[in-house]
Design a protein around this motif. Structure first.
Motif, PDB file in Angstrom:
ATOM      1  N   LEU A  61      30.065  70.382  30.578  1.00  0.00           N
ATOM      2  CA  LEU A  61      30.224  70.195  32.343  1.00  0.00           C
ATOM      3  C   LEU A  61      29.220  70.048  32.858  1.00  0.00           C
ATOM      4  CD1 LEU A  61      33.497  72.934  33.082  1.00  0.00           C
ATOM      5  CD2 LEU A  61      33.614  70.231  32.405  1.00  0.00           C
ATOM      6  N   GLY A  62      29.575  68.338  33.436  1.00  0.00           N
ATOM      7  CA  GLY A  62      27.678  68.475  34.453  1.00  0.00           C
ATOM      8  C   GLY A  62      27.764  69.562  36.105  1.00  0.00           C
ATOM      9  N   PRO A  63      26.492  69.363  36.027  1.00  0.00           N
ATOM     10  CA  PRO A  63      26.873  69.937  37.717  1.00  0.00           C
ATOM     11  C   PRO A  63      27.229  69.436  38.577  1.00  0.00           C
ATOM     12  CG  PRO A  63      24.264  69.623  36.554  1.00  0.00           C
ATOM     13  CD  PRO A  63      25.318  69.297  35.712  1.00  0.00           C
ATOM     14  N   ARG A  64      27.258  68.011  38.953  1.00  0.00           N
ATOM     15  CA  ARG A  64      28.047  67.256  39.609  1.00  0.00           C
ATOM     16  C   ARG A  64      29.083  66.323  39.414  1.00  0.00           C
ATOM     17  NH1 ARG A  64      24.384  66.987  44.339  1.00  0.00           N
ATOM     18  NH2 ARG A  64      22.774  68.092  44.067  1.00  0.00           N
ATOM     19  N   ARG A  65      28.882  65.783  38.408  1.00  0.00           N
ATOM     20  CA  ARG A  65      29.345  64.505  37.250  1.00  0.00           C
ATOM     21  C   ARG A  65      29.947  64.666  35.790  1.00  0.00           C
ATOM     22  NH1 ARG A  65      25.130  62.334  39.054  1.00  0.00           N
ATOM     23  NH2 ARG A  65      25.995  61.239  41.251  1.00  0.00           N
ATOM     24  N   PRO A  66      30.568  64.472  35.652  1.00  0.00           N
ATOM     25  CA  PRO A  66      31.165  65.187  33.947  1.00  0.00           C
ATOM     26  C   PRO A  66      30.278  64.403  33.258  1.00  0.00           C
ATOM     27  CG  PRO A  66      32.930  63.986  34.627  1.00  0.00           C
ATOM     28  CD  PRO A  66      31.691  63.578  36.265  1.00  0.00           C
ATOM     29  N   ARG A  67      30.109  65.444  31.897  1.00  0.00           N
ATOM     30  CA  ARG A  67      29.704  64.074  30.839  1.00  0.00           C
ATOM     31  C   ARG A  67      29.677  63.663  29.969  1.00  0.00           C
ATOM     32  NH1 ARG A  67      26.321  69.731  30.883  1.00  0.00           N
ATOM     33  NH2 ARG A  67      24.300  69.482  32.203  1.00  0.00           N
ATOM     34  N   ILE A  68      31.144  64.211  29.309  1.00  0.00           N
ATOM     35  CA  ILE A  68      32.308  63.551  28.863  1.00  0.00           C
ATOM     36  C   ILE A  68      33.041  62.620  29.731  1.00  0.00           C
ATOM     37  CG2 ILE A  68      34.251  63.463  27.221  1.00  0.00           C
ATOM     38  CD1 ILE A  68      33.871  66.595  26.471  1.00  0.00           C
ATOM     39  N   ARG A  69      32.979  60.854  28.988  1.00  0.00           N
ATOM     40  CA  ARG A  69      32.875  59.738  30.404  1.00  0.00           C
ATOM     41  C   ARG A  69      33.924  59.542  29.491  1.00  0.00           C
ATOM     42  NH1 ARG A  69      30.202  57.736  34.199  1.00  0.00           N
ATOM     43  NH2 ARG A  69      28.441  59.833  34.308  1.00  0.00           N
ATOM     44  N   ILE A  70      34.825  59.464  28.669  1.00  0.00           N
ATOM     45  CA  ILE A  70      36.105  59.247  27.911  1.00  0.00           C
ATOM     46  C   ILE A  70      36.270  60.443  27.724  1.00  0.00           C
ATOM     47  CG2 ILE A  70      37.931  58.244  26.342  1.00  0.00           C
ATOM     48  CD1 ILE A  70      35.122  55.792  26.549  1.00  0.00           C
ATOM     49  N   LEU A  71      37.666  60.467  27.397  1.00  0.00           N
ATOM     50  CA  LEU A  71      37.940  62.503  27.350  1.00  0.00           C
ATOM     51  C   LEU A  71      39.490  61.921  26.357  1.00  0.00           C
ATOM     52  CD1 LEU A  71      39.644  63.517  30.947  1.00  0.00           C
ATOM     53  CD2 LEU A  71      37.809  64.667  29.265  1.00  0.00           C
ATOM     54  N   GLY A  72      40.187  62.769  25.241  1.00  0.00           N
ATOM     55  CA  GLY A  72      40.644  62.781  24.399  1.00  0.00           C
ATOM     56  C   GLY A  72      39.849  63.526  23.066  1.00  0.00           C
ATOM     57  N   ALA A  73      40.191  64.773  22.576  1.00  0.00           N
ATOM     58  CA  ALA A  73      39.578  64.971  21.720  1.00  0.00           C
ATOM     59  C   ALA A  73      40.674  65.255  20.537  1.00  0.00           C
ATOM     60  CB  ALA A  73      39.791  67.077  22.215  1.00  0.00           C
ATOM     61  N   ASP A  74      41.919  64.325  20.204  1.00  0.00           N
ATOM     62  CA  ASP A  74      41.977  64.252  19.121  1.00  0.00           C
ATOM     63  C   ASP A  74      42.653  62.390  19.248  1.00  0.00           C
ATOM     64  OD1 ASP A  74      42.275  67.415  18.322  1.00  0.00           O
ATOM     65  OD2 ASP A  74      44.560  66.687  19.514  1.00  0.00           O
ATOM     66  N   VAL A  75      42.437  62.058  17.960  1.00  0.00           N
ATOM     67  CA  VAL A  75      42.559  61.105  17.115  1.00  0.00           C
ATOM     68  C   VAL A  75      43.521  60.861  16.131  1.00  0.00           C
ATOM     69  CG1 VAL A  75      40.913  59.954  18.608  1.00  0.00           C
ATOM     70  CG2 VAL A  75      40.480  60.572  15.619  1.00  0.00           C
ATOM     71  N   ALA A  76      44.639  60.363  15.434  1.00  0.00           N
ATOM     72  CA  ALA A  76      45.145  59.492  14.293  1.00  0.00           C
ATOM     73  C   ALA A  76      45.439  57.798  14.754  1.00  0.00           C
ATOM     74  CB  ALA A  76      46.143  59.867  14.281  1.00  0.00           C
ATOM     75  N   GLY A  77      44.738  57.403  13.672  1.00  0.00           N
ATOM     76  CA  GLY A  77      44.405  55.716  13.255  1.00  0.00           C
ATOM     77  C   GLY A  77      44.583  55.247  11.728  1.00  0.00           C
ATOM     78  N   GLU A  78      43.547  54.084  12.439  1.00  0.00           N
ATOM     79  CA  GLU A  78      43.214  53.570  11.234  1.00  0.00           C
ATOM     80  C   GLU A  78      41.278  52.854  10.902  1.00  0.00           C
ATOM     81  OE1 GLU A  78      46.878  50.864  10.464  1.00  0.00           O
ATOM     82  OE2 GLU A  78      45.347  50.208  11.924  1.00  0.00           O
ATOM     83  N   VAL A  79      40.902  53.052   9.752  1.00  0.00           N
ATOM     84  CA  VAL A  79      39.766  52.918   9.653  1.00  0.00           C
ATOM     85  C   VAL A  79      38.719  51.836  10.328  1.00  0.00           C
ATOM     86  CG1 VAL A  79      37.422  53.160   8.319  1.00  0.00           C
ATOM     87  CG2 VAL A  79      38.990  54.748   8.262  1.00  0.00           C
ATOM     88  N   GLU A  80      38.710  51.259  11.071  1.00  0.00           N
ATOM     89  CA  GLU A  80      37.728  49.793  10.842  1.00  0.00           C
ATOM     90  C   GLU A  80      36.634  49.040  10.532  1.00  0.00           C
ATOM     91  OE1 GLU A  80      38.594  46.405  13.671  1.00  0.00           O
ATOM     92  OE2 GLU A  80      39.848  47.405  12.934  1.00  0.00           O
TER      93      GLU A  80
END
Length: 328
Positions: A61-80
């Motif tokens: 968590l940044g003091p003024r703005r987020p350090r993580i710009r794209i959320l979403g901790a879990d994924v399921a999908g296909e290797v590209e």
């Protein structure tokens, strides 16, 4: 690619659907085409920038703005695509894992060590429900709680994302399990294997005289001295969550309990959610539990990718029974 970008702290309305460059996998990384992701408190804590005190601790968590710009901790999908030094995966493989960020997008780069083959018996949606929640439950029970067959376990918060996995994993490890939840989820918690279910609205587990070897404290809500009454003399309280708050909670509840632990006979330990599934071995352990029929993901609702803000709003209310999943 399309992604929901977080440029400032705030409500789910700050999640902005935008076109951003598709990432390229670095050494030891895998580019995954995201087919499903999930929503959890980890996401909205970062979206809100709460608790405020955490912004001063130099973490994600940044003091003024987020350090993580794209959320979403879990994924399921296909290797590209795969980067140099990747040996376990190739394009087209179906995978699941926990990159901790980036899942609210069409593509995400994940370290090879954070991925495993998707369980064959699960859909992408089911697999996306697993990594952080089930990994946290596994960490809390096996590693922090040192659970042994025949012990008694109380899961406080048994109907949520972590709780539904915890009940099943504890049963798979040979424990006698009691779940604590609200009245509308009593049947659900029984159906996933709990030996007994407590309605927190009508019964206080800290006052009914029963004692447990392990208390997996996901919901919080009871101070350390009260939880002591629910534990055996050498029992263990594993802290995973607590009541939400803007300034210090749930961290304040957890650290207050840890501070009092040396004065009490039972153990109190913290399960670090961020580190819960960073190894492929934990994902493979969960896969074995799933493929042998001992653990099944519980999904409350599924939303399409464009409705991620609505999904976060629903999850943030704290009433989801199981996981909230996104399909892309």
């Amino acid at each position: 690619m399309k992604a929901f970008v977080l440029r400032a702290y705030g409500s789910p309305d700050v999640l902005e659907l935008a076109d951003v460059p598709t990432p390229a996998p670095g050494d030891g990384e895998v580019l995954v085409r995201v087919r499903a992701t999930s929503v959890q408190p980890y996401d909205w804590h970062h979206m809100r920038g709460q608790p405020y005190a955490a912004r001063l601790m130099g973490g994600s968590l940044g003091p003024r703005r987020p350090r993580i710009r794209i959320l979403g901790a879990d994924v399921a999908g296909e290797v590209e695509a795969v980067g140099k030094e990747v040996t376990a995966f190739r394009p087209g493989d179906e995978v699941f894992g926990m990159p901790k960020q980036g899942g609210f997008a069409e593509y995400v780069c994940v370290r090879e060590s954070e991925l495993a083959p998707k369980p064959a018996s699960l859909s992408f949606e089911q697999a996306a429900a697993v990594p952080m929640a089930a990994g946290t439950a596994l960490l809390g029970l096996r590693d922090k709680g040192r659970l042994r067959p025949g012990q008694t376990v109380l899961v406080n918060g048994a109907s949520g994302g972590v709780g539904t996995f915890a009940v099943q994993i504890a049963k798979a490890f040979g424990a006698e399990v009691t779940g604590v939840c609200g009245p509308r989820n009593l049947d659900l918690v029984r159906s996933i294997g709990a030996d007994e279910v407590i309605d927190y609205g009508t019964r206080d587990f800290t006052r009914d005289g029963l004692r447990y070897d392990l208390l997996l404290d996901i919901a919080g809500g009871h101070p350390a001295w009260a939880c002591r009454r629910a534990l055996t003399r050498k029992g263990t309280q594993v802290l995973i969550g607590g009541p939400p708050g803007r300034w210090t909670q749930p961290a304040g509840h957890m650290f207050a309990t840890l501070a009092l632990s040396p004065l009490m006979s039972h153990r109190a330990v913290l399960a670090d959610v961020v580190r819960c599934t960073t190894t492929k071995q934990n994902l493979l352990t969960l896969t074995d539990l799933i493929e042998t029929g001992r653990v099944t993901p519980v999904i409350d609702r599924t939303y399409p990718f464009e409705d991620i803000p609505e999904a976060v709003t629903y999850q943030e209310r704290g009433h989801a029974a199981g996981k909230v999943v996104i399909t892309t």
